[in-house]
Motif scaffolding. Structure first.
Motif, PDB file in Angstrom:
ATOM      1  N   LEU A  22      -1.812  25.897   6.687  1.00  0.00           N
ATOM      2  CA  LEU A  22      -1.371  24.581   7.161  1.00  0.00           C
ATOM      3  C   LEU A  22      -0.916  23.702   5.995  1.00  0.00           C
ATOM      4  CD1 LEU A  22      -1.035  22.621   9.536  1.00  0.00           C
ATOM      5  CD2 LEU A  22      -3.393  21.910   9.145  1.00  0.00           C
ATOM      6  N   ALA A  23      -1.663  23.713   4.910  1.00  0.00           N
ATOM      7  CA  ALA A  23      -1.269  22.917   3.740  1.00  0.00           C
ATOM      8  C   ALA A  23       0.043  23.428   3.145  1.00  0.00           C
ATOM      9  CB  ALA A  23      -2.376  22.943   2.691  1.00  0.00           C
ATOM     10  N   LEU A  24       0.205  24.737   3.094  1.00  0.00           N
ATOM     11  CA  LEU A  24       1.448  25.315   2.581  1.00  0.00           C
ATOM     12  C   LEU A  24       2.627  24.950   3.477  1.00  0.00           C
ATOM     13  CD1 LEU A  24       2.713  27.189   0.439  1.00  0.00           C
ATOM     14  CD2 LEU A  24       2.268  29.076   1.998  1.00  0.00           C
ATOM     15  N   ILE A  80       0.769  15.302  11.083  1.00  0.00           N
ATOM     16  CA  ILE A  80       0.286  16.428  11.872  1.00  0.00           C
ATOM     17  C   ILE A  80      -1.088  16.114  12.464  1.00  0.00           C
ATOM     18  CG2 ILE A  80      -0.507  18.829  11.742  1.00  0.00           C
ATOM     19  CD1 ILE A  80       1.619  19.234   9.544  1.00  0.00           C
ATOM     20  N   GLY A  81      -1.982  15.586  11.648  1.00  0.00           N
ATOM     21  CA  GLY A  81      -3.370  15.400  12.059  1.00  0.00           C
ATOM     22  C   GLY A  81      -3.617  14.257  13.013  1.00  0.00           C
ATOM     23  N   SER A  82      -2.879  13.181  12.886  1.00  0.00           N
ATOM     24  CA  SER A  82      -3.111  12.016  13.747  1.00  0.00           C
ATOM     25  C   SER A  82      -2.890  12.325  15.221  1.00  0.00           C
ATOM     26  CB  SER A  82      -2.231  10.849  13.305  1.00  0.00           C
ATOM     27  OG  SER A  82      -2.550  10.478  11.989  1.00  0.00           O
ATOM     28  N   PRO A  83      -1.759  12.905  15.598  1.00  0.00           N
ATOM     29  CA  PRO A  83      -1.598  13.241  17.024  1.00  0.00           C
ATOM     30  C   PRO A  83      -2.630  14.266  17.510  1.00  0.00           C
ATOM     31  CG  PRO A  83       0.510  13.351  15.904  1.00  0.00           C
ATOM     32  CD  PRO A  83      -0.530  13.163  14.856  1.00  0.00           C
ATOM     33  N   PHE A  84      -3.024  15.180  16.624  1.00  0.00           N
ATOM     34  CA  PHE A  84      -4.013  16.176  17.019  1.00  0.00           C
ATOM     35  C   PHE A  84      -5.348  15.514  17.345  1.00  0.00           C
ATOM     36  CE2 PHE A  84      -7.540  18.998  15.993  1.00  0.00           C
ATOM     37  CZ  PHE A  84      -7.262  20.053  16.839  1.00  0.00           C
ATOM     38  N   PHE A  85      -5.786  14.584  16.511  1.00  0.00           N
ATOM     39  CA  PHE A  85      -7.062  13.922  16.761  1.00  0.00           C
ATOM     40  C   PHE A  85      -7.002  13.005  17.978  1.00  0.00           C
ATOM     41  CE2 PHE A  85      -8.273  14.997  12.329  1.00  0.00           C
ATOM     42  CZ  PHE A  85      -9.380  15.756  12.674  1.00  0.00           C
ATOM     43  N   ILE A  86      -5.868  12.383  18.211  1.00  0.00           N
ATOM     44  CA  ILE A  86      -5.725  11.570  19.420  1.00  0.00           C
ATOM     45  C   ILE A  86      -5.807  12.469  20.652  1.00  0.00           C
ATOM     46  CG2 ILE A  86      -4.102  10.144  20.748  1.00  0.00           C
ATOM     47  CD1 ILE A  86      -3.196   8.996  18.011  1.00  0.00           C
ATOM     48  N   TRP A  87      -5.131  13.625  20.612  1.00  0.00           N
ATOM     49  CA  TRP A  87      -5.207  14.574  21.723  1.00  0.00           C
ATOM     50  C   TRP A  87      -6.638  15.074  21.901  1.00  0.00           C
ATOM     51  CZ3 TRP A  87      -6.589  19.766  21.329  1.00  0.00           C
ATOM     52  CH2 TRP A  87      -6.513  20.472  22.523  1.00  0.00           C
TER      53      TRP A  87
END
Length: 98
Positions: free
Chosen positions: A56-58, A81-88
């Motif tokens: 993911l970092a790559l 990437i992470g913000s929408p994932f945590f909201i979901w």
């Protein structure tokens, strides 16, 4: 009331990540994804989460360079990437508990 609690959880998690480290939530995102994929086998989660975090970092570092032909900070890309994932994730958990 549940929406307010969900917003508080997302805000507190975002604040903790902002204070701790901008890339610290890579482990949280990848671990949730790997746990959903390998639910019955907890022994392999660490190995696949490690490989997934590196991948993911790559991807987050390489993709903006390839698509936009400019260098964007890895922290900015990971936040997108992470913000929408945590909201979901917060919405999915609050709907499951309702």
């Amino acid at each position: 009331m549940a929406a307010g609690l969900g917003a508080a959880v997302v805000g507190l998690a975002g604040g903790a990540v902002a204070i701790a480290e901008p890339l610290g939530f890579v482990a949280l995102v990848v671990t949730h994804v790997v746990r959903r994929a390998l639910r019955p086998d907890d022994r392999q989660i660490l190995h696949f989460a490690t490989l997934g975090g590196v991948g993911l970092a790559l991807l987050a570092d390489t993709l903006p360079r390839a698509v936009l032909v400019t260098d964007i900070s890895l922290g900015i890309t990971m936040a997108q990437i992470g913000s929408p994932f945590f909201i979901w994730l917060a919405n999915a958990r609050s709907e499951a508990n309702a």
